[in-house]
Design an enzyme around this catalytic site. Structure first.
Site, mmCIF file in Angstrom:
data_model
loop_
_atom_site.group_PDB
_atom_site.id
_atom_site.type_symbol
_atom_site.label_atom_id
_atom_site.label_comp_id
_atom_site.label_asym_id
_atom_site.label_seq_id
_atom_site.Cartn_x
_atom_site.Cartn_y
_atom_site.Cartn_z
ATOM 1 N N ASP A 225 -2.401 6.796 -4.025
ATOM 2 C CA ASP A 225 -1.251 6.931 -3.135
ATOM 3 C C ASP A 225 -1.766 7.003 -1.706
ATOM 4 O OD1 ASP A 225 0.912 7.740 -1.623
ATOM 5 O OD2 ASP A 225 1.517 9.358 -2.970
ATOM 6 N N PHE A 226 -1.463 5.988 -0.894
ATOM 7 C CA PHE A 226 -2.032 5.969 0.458
ATOM 8 C C PHE A 226 -1.481 7.061 1.365
ATOM 9 C CE2 PHE A 226 0.661 1.845 0.809
ATOM 10 C CZ PHE A 226 1.836 2.539 1.064
ATOM 11 N N HIS A 244 4.860 -2.043 8.298
ATOM 12 C CA HIS A 244 6.250 -2.337 8.656
ATOM 13 C C HIS A 244 7.245 -1.810 7.626
ATOM 14 C CE1 HIS A 244 7.411 -6.348 6.447
ATOM 15 N NE2 HIS A 244 6.733 -5.557 5.647
#
Length: 338
Positions: A225-226, A244
């Site tokens: 999980d970034f 984005h």
């Protein structure tokens, strides 16, 4: 010959009709079915399990849009445009299927409320974020991942042409999906190693892409999980169409995860669109601004100006070093430790 403003205005109001014609064609795999030769409306209806009369009406519309062509004997055949929408060969088929599909369609239907309130339209419709929805509905989530891979096919070569990856020994693709962009980078740079980092169920889908590219032996797949952290040890951290997807707070968290994993010589490479300060009626500017609204509708993210990227990087102890445009309108935005 230029058309009148009135005709242009009418054409704009028909945009959602056209998108739904493409959506249905992709769902029924009509471009795939005509790839081997012309078919009658009845033949296509039978192959798709569709109503013959309604199928004929759809095919006529697709022919008027040059997605198909009509032969002298009334059959429908492939065109260069229909080849783009096939799903059984590389092209835009999976991307078109997601962008014009049911979830996107319903979310865009709430754009008015999103603009009035600033809330994300997808969450208004489904009661959860788009990525949570994809995890709870794996088939729809797979369509999204296939769409992102499909889009990467169209832009990967121009990204590796625009930016020189040769100085890097370990390239970490953060949120790299099924690995198409990382595979293109590793193919071009034979001495480099790669790490494909994404959610565990996503990196599990990367086997075919990495094997077909011949880079699987140089690419480690790591699930995670970034928002919590990214793998350390990279000298380049690449994120294409990731930042984005998120608002400034969450985008900053991702960038700080990268900054904490980096040493002082490493780079962050964000591949996204940059909205110019002055807009022109070009396809590139239209794509950037409409994609910005698409982020409002779907994910809660946004496209950004160069100055907004600069501020975002500074919030993560990074500084914008350079931005390199590509023909598609994406830019490779390089940031260094501040």
């Amino acid at each position: 010959m230029n058309e009148s403003p009135a005709v242009t205005a009418v054409r704009m109001t028909m945009g959602h009709w056209i998108a739904q014609c493409v959506s249905v064609a992709c769902e029924l795999k009509i471009p795939d079915l005509v790839a081997d030769g012309p078919r009658t409306a009845d033949e296509l209806a039978e192959a798709c399990g569709a109503h013959p009369g309604a199928m004929l009406r759809l095919l006529r519309a697709l022919a008027s849009l040059e997605v198909l062509a009509q032969t002298a004997d009334g059959k429908f055949e492939a065109t260069p445009l229909s080849e783009q929408f096939r799903q059984d060969v590389p092209g835009l088929g999976p991307y078109a299927r997601f962008v014009t599909g049911a979830e996107s369609w319903r979310a865009w239907g709430e754009l008015l409320e999103a603009v009035q309130t600033g809330r994300t339209a997808f969450e208004l419709v489904y009661g959860m974020g788009m990525f949570d929805y994809g995890r709870e509905h794996p088939v729809r989530g797979l369509i999204f991942n296939q769409a992102m891979t499909c889009f990467s096919v169209t832009v990967a070569d121009e990204i590796v042409e625009a930016y020189d990856f040769s100085p890097f020994h370990m390239i970490v693709d953060v949120g790299g999906g099924q690995g198409l962009l990382l595979a293109a980078i590793l193919r071009r740079n034979r001495s480099a190693q790669g790490v494909l980092f994404d959610l565990p169920h996503v990196v599990d889908q990367a086997t075919e892409v990495l094997d077909d590219a011949g880079v699987a032996d140089r690419c480690e797949r790591i699930g995670g999980d970034f928002f919590r952290g990214v793998p350390p040890g990279g000298d380049a951290y690449v994120m294409k169409s990731i930042i984005h997807d998120w608002d400034d707070k969450r985008a900053g968290t991702i960038l700080r995860s990268c900054r904490q994993a980096m040493d002082e010589e490493a780079r962050v490479l964000v591949v996204d669109r940059i909205i110019p300060e002055r807009l022109e009626p070009t396809f590139v500017d239209q794509r950037a601004t409409l994609m910005d609204l698409n982020m409002l509708a779907l994910s809660g993210g946004r496209e950004r100006t160069e100055e907004e990227f600069r501020d975002l990087f500074e919030s993560a102890d990074l500084r914008l070093e350079a931005s390199l445009p590509t023909p598609s309108g994406l830019s490779v935005i390089e940031a260094l430790p501040a």
